[in-house]
Write a protein that holds these residues in place. Structure first.
Motif, PDB file in Angstrom:
ATOM      1  N   LYS A   7       0.845  -1.207   0.000  1.00  0.00           N
ATOM      2  CA  LYS A   7       0.000   0.000   0.000  1.00  0.00           C
ATOM      3  C   LYS A   7       0.879   1.255   0.000  1.00  0.00           C
ATOM      4  CE  LYS A   7      -2.042   3.493   2.361  1.00  0.00           C
ATOM      5  NZ  LYS A   7      -1.530   4.426   3.400  1.00  0.00           N
ATOM      6  N   ASP A 154      -5.237   2.198   4.385  1.00  0.00           N
ATOM      7  CA  ASP A 154      -4.523   1.195   5.197  1.00  0.00           C
ATOM      8  C   ASP A 154      -5.438  -0.009   5.432  1.00  0.00           C
ATOM      9  OD1 ASP A 154      -2.436   3.011   5.548  1.00  0.00           O
ATOM     10  OD2 ASP A 154      -3.239   3.768   7.450  1.00  0.00           O
ATOM     11  N   GLY A 209      -1.210   8.706  13.615  1.00  0.00           N
ATOM     12  CA  GLY A 209      -1.826   8.659  12.289  1.00  0.00           C
ATOM     13  C   GLY A 209      -1.147   7.759  11.277  1.00  0.00           C
TER      14      GLY A 209
HETATM   15 MG    MG Z   1      -2.391   7.272   6.100  1.00  0.00          MG
END
Ligand code: MG
Ligand code: ADP
Ligand code: ASP
Length: 409
Positions: A7, A154, A209
């Protein structure tokens, strides 16, 4: 032969040049038999720009239309990246969340992945393609697009890796892994070679985050190892897994997190009788407003009223205000206020039970820094304090220096 889901976040795919860099890197690292699925975010600040665009039309949350709008960001990236792979001679095919078989719930802006049928992804891999999937989106049973909450790519990546039984899910980002705190706030933050799902979930939930909390939950559900690492270097990052492989990587205070997407709601002089808390929080839940910290103050018994203070995310302020205005019609309430300049600073520890003094130490550091704590909440592995947003960076640095770097904890 390995099946790998990789990702790449927004800053990693911000320009056509960066997209080509990723394509080159993926092809360089790919062994002949490897099957590769790439999940991407929207380019750079595209999602923020789309939010801004909508705000120029309205400040009200029109969930369905908003999700349709926001989901377009990722669709730009998948098309461009697939073209870039093909330009390099690698067959590739892009897929939206729906095409990748991701079924999501209908709560707009906060969609949850309900089911994944990756058969079309498998078929495309079987034909020799790299499959490039749009993160952050799914499709409801009615055929509407929902987005999965900010940072939701994510979750797409880890859930897809789990459903496809991938060997690993690699989360490439703009830092070298998971650190003991945000390295942009504290440059002396320590890179963690490994961290457990439980600790990472708590860090993420409390605002770190670097990973969306639901992505970590997906990791737990499917037992898929997650490797968080840099897009811009080949260094090993952080492995998130069930437990530590090396004893020396276990530490007392694992990390410090901050969350500035917080609003404090105070309901003043609410009738003090059974059922009131239920009415308030059920009404908020009915509108999908997530409530975090809750405090009910004790006034004198003669008052027959109480103050209820709680926190929500700033994204939900408009919704919450509507709910409270409605409640005021039927519920005795003197007044209410919403403060959008608060923030939460938290520590994550490896088990509070063995660390009775750790919360006190944290409060001591706030006191030394002359920072007032408005609300405190604790879990088995964390202590969270609500403070003035203006003091967040001071708080993070002081707590991190004392409890992590100098290991006073
Ligand atoms: Mg992110
Ligand atoms: P992406 O666009 O790749 O998804 P994000 O901006 O969502 O990237 O997440 C990476 C950012 O997370 C980093 O740039 C960093 O500022 C922030 N961050 C916050 N807490 C941490 C932490 N404990 N470790 C690493 N990064 C953190
Ligand atoms: N583009 C979405 C966001 O900015 C999802 C993601 O990047 O993970 O939140």
């Amino acid at each position: 032969m390995a099946l790998i889901v990789k990702k790449f976040g927004g800053s990693s795919v911000a320009t056509p040049e960066k997209i080509y860099n990723i394509v080159n890197r993926v092809l360089r690292d790919k062994k002949e038999d490897d099957r590769i699925v790439v999940v991407v975010s929207a380019m750079g600040d595209t999602t923020d720009d789309l939010v801004c665009l909508a705000k120029q039309i309205t400040s009200r949350p029109y969930g369905r239309e908003m999700d349709r709008l926001l989901s377009t960001g990722e669709q730009i990236t998948i098309s461009l990246m697939s073209m870039a792979f093909m330009e390099k001679g690698q067959p590739a095919v892009s897929m939206t969340g729906a095409q990748a078989g991701i079924v999501s719930s209908d709560n707009y802006g906060k969609g949850r992945i309900l089911d994944i049928d990756p058969s079309r992804v498998f078929a495309a891999l079987d034909e020799g393609n790299i499959v490039v999937v749009a993160g952050f989106q799914g499709i409801t049973d009615f055929g509407d697009i929902t987005t999965l909450g900010r940072g939701g790519s994510d979750t797409t990546a880890v859930a897809l890796a789990g459903a496809m039984k991938a060997d690993v899910c690699e989360i490439f980002t703009d830092v070298e892994g998971v650190y003991s705190t945000d390295p942009r706030i504290a440059p002396n933050a320590l890179k963690l070679p490994e961290i457990t799902y439980g600790e990472m979930l708590e860090m993420a939930r409390l605002g770190a985050g670097v990973m969306q909390p639901r992505a970590v939950e997906m990791g737990v559900r499917y037992g898929v190892p997650i490797h968080v690492r840099s897009t811009f270097s080949d260094n090993e990052g952080t492995i998130i897994r069930e437990d530590y492989t090396m004893e020396e990587n276990k530490r007392t205070v694992i990390g410090v997190a901050d969350d500035t997407n917080v609003a404090k709601v105070s309901l003043i002089g609410v009738e003090n009788k059974p059922g009131v808390a239920h009415t308030i929080f059920q009404s908020l839940a009915d509108k999908n407003v997530d409530v975090d910290m809750i405090v009910q103050s004790i006034r004198t018994v003669e008052d027959q009223v109480t103050d209820i203070v709680f926190t929500i995310t700033r994204d939900d302020v408009v919704l919450a205000r509507d709910v409270i205005e409605e409640l005021k019609k039927n519920l005795q309430m003197e007044d209410y206020s919403i403060n959008e300049s608060m923030a939460k600073v938290s520590i994550v520890v490896a088990g509070m039970l063995g660390q009775p003094g750790i919360a006190a130490q944290m409060f001591g550091i706030f006191s030394e820094e002359d920072i007032n704590i408005e609300i405190i909440s604790t879990s088995e592995i964390s202590v969270a304090c609500l403070i003035d947003e203006a003091r967040v960076k001071d708080a993070i640095r002081a707590i991190h220096d004392n409890l992590v770097v100098n290991n006073r904890g």
